[in-house]
Design a protein around this motif. Structure first.
Motif, short mmCIF file in Angstrom:
data_model
loop_
_atom_site.label_atom_id
_atom_site.label_comp_id
_atom_site.label_asym_id
_atom_site.label_seq_id
_atom_site.Cartn_x
_atom_site.Cartn_y
_atom_site.Cartn_z
N SER A 68 68.52 20.14 31.19
CA SER A 68 67.61 21.17 31.24
C SER A 68 67.21 21.55 29.73
O SER A 68 65.80 21.75 29.31
N ARG A 69 67.87 21.46 28.77
CA ARG A 69 67.66 21.62 27.35
C ARG A 69 66.48 20.60 26.78
O ARG A 69 65.55 21.13 26.28
N ILE A 70 66.75 19.40 27.22
CA ILE A 70 65.77 18.48 26.56
C ILE A 70 64.40 18.59 27.32
O ILE A 70 63.47 18.26 26.92
N ASP A 71 64.53 18.82 28.64
CA ASP A 71 63.24 18.98 29.62
C ASP A 71 62.58 20.23 28.96
O ASP A 71 61.11 20.07 28.82
N ASN A 72 63.01 21.10 28.27
CA ASN A 72 62.28 22.29 27.85
C ASN A 72 61.71 21.70 26.58
O ASN A 72 60.67 22.32 25.97
N GLU A 73 62.61 20.97 25.85
CA GLU A 73 61.93 20.42 24.52
C GLU A 73 60.78 19.52 24.69
O GLU A 73 59.72 19.65 23.98
N ILE A 74 60.84 18.59 25.86
CA ILE A 74 59.91 17.74 25.96
C ILE A 74 58.61 18.45 26.60
O ILE A 74 57.58 18.00 26.27
N PHE A 75 58.84 19.24 27.56
CA PHE A 75 57.73 19.92 28.15
C PHE A 75 57.82 21.48 28.25
O PHE A 75 58.06 22.14 29.01
N PRO A 76 57.60 21.90 26.92
CA PRO A 76 57.83 23.45 26.78
C PRO A 76 57.09 24.16 27.70
O PRO A 76 57.68 25.52 27.82
N HIS A 77 55.84 23.97 28.24
CA HIS A 77 55.17 24.76 28.95
C HIS A 77 55.18 24.40 30.48
O HIS A 77 54.83 25.26 31.36
N ASP A 78 55.91 23.16 30.64
CA ASP A 78 55.88 22.59 32.14
C ASP A 78 57.30 22.22 32.45
O ASP A 78 57.49 21.55 33.42
N ALA A 79 58.30 22.83 31.60
CA ALA A 79 59.77 22.40 32.15
C ALA A 79 60.11 22.76 33.50
O ALA A 79 59.66 23.73 33.97
N TYR A 80 61.03 21.90 34.18
CA TYR A 80 61.55 22.34 35.58
C TYR A 80 62.47 23.65 35.29
O TYR A 80 63.27 23.71 34.07
#
Length: 161
Positions: free
Chosen positions: A26-38
């Motif tokens: 979840s943390r890396i998804d938010n880092e990778i896709f700051p506007h489209d994270a799951y």
């Protein structure tokens, strides 16, 4: 034991994600896709339903990226629901490594075709997917809502079995 002295920075390998990885995913998804994270709850549910297709690239310093592959029940088609590498580790072939491992696994499962959606302006992703053999099969204006156009790409896996 001093853990810092035993840590390595190079990737250890691609593996199937474990439930214990969800917080870091979840943390890396938010880092990778700051506007489209799951959102976490969606990531959790995707893990529960598609855990065999949730692959991570693990290193001694943590997860460097992931891919999420979701196969339809008829096994004819699988979709890439996500592919991402943390910003400090991009350009090193990690995305290719994750995708290649995923394609090998899908071919072994008898999946006929892999599909994905990609933003038409994401040249880096388009170059990667083209180099892996994917081709554009459809242009989808508004695929993810107004102004969120996508190209649908496909790759037949019959040749990889």
């Amino acid at each position: 034991m001093n853990q810092g002295s035993t840590r390595r920075s190079e990737p250890e390998g691609v593996r199937t994600a474990a439930e214990a990885d969800l917080d870091q995913l979840s943390r890396i998804d938010n880092e990778i896709f700051p506007h489209d994270a799951y959102p976490y709850f969606v990531l959790r549910q995707l893990f529960d339903v598609h855990s065999d297709g949730f692959l991570v690239l693990d290193s001694a310093t943590g997860l460097l990226g992931y891919t999420l592959l979701a196969t339809k029940p008829d096994v004819k088609t699988s979709w890439v629901l996500g592919l991402g590498v943390v910003p400090g580790s991009r350009g090193l072939g990690h995305g290719r490594r994750l995708m290649t491992e995923g394609l090998v696994r899908l071919a072994a499962e008898g999946v006929g075709e892999v599909r994905l959606s990609v933003e038409p302006t994401n040249v880096i992703a388009l170059n990667l997917y083209h180099s892996l053999g994917f081709g554009v099969v459809e242009e989808r204006p508004g695929f993810f809502g107004a102004g969120n156009d996508r190209l649908i790409m496909g790759l037949p896996l019959a040749d990889r079995r």
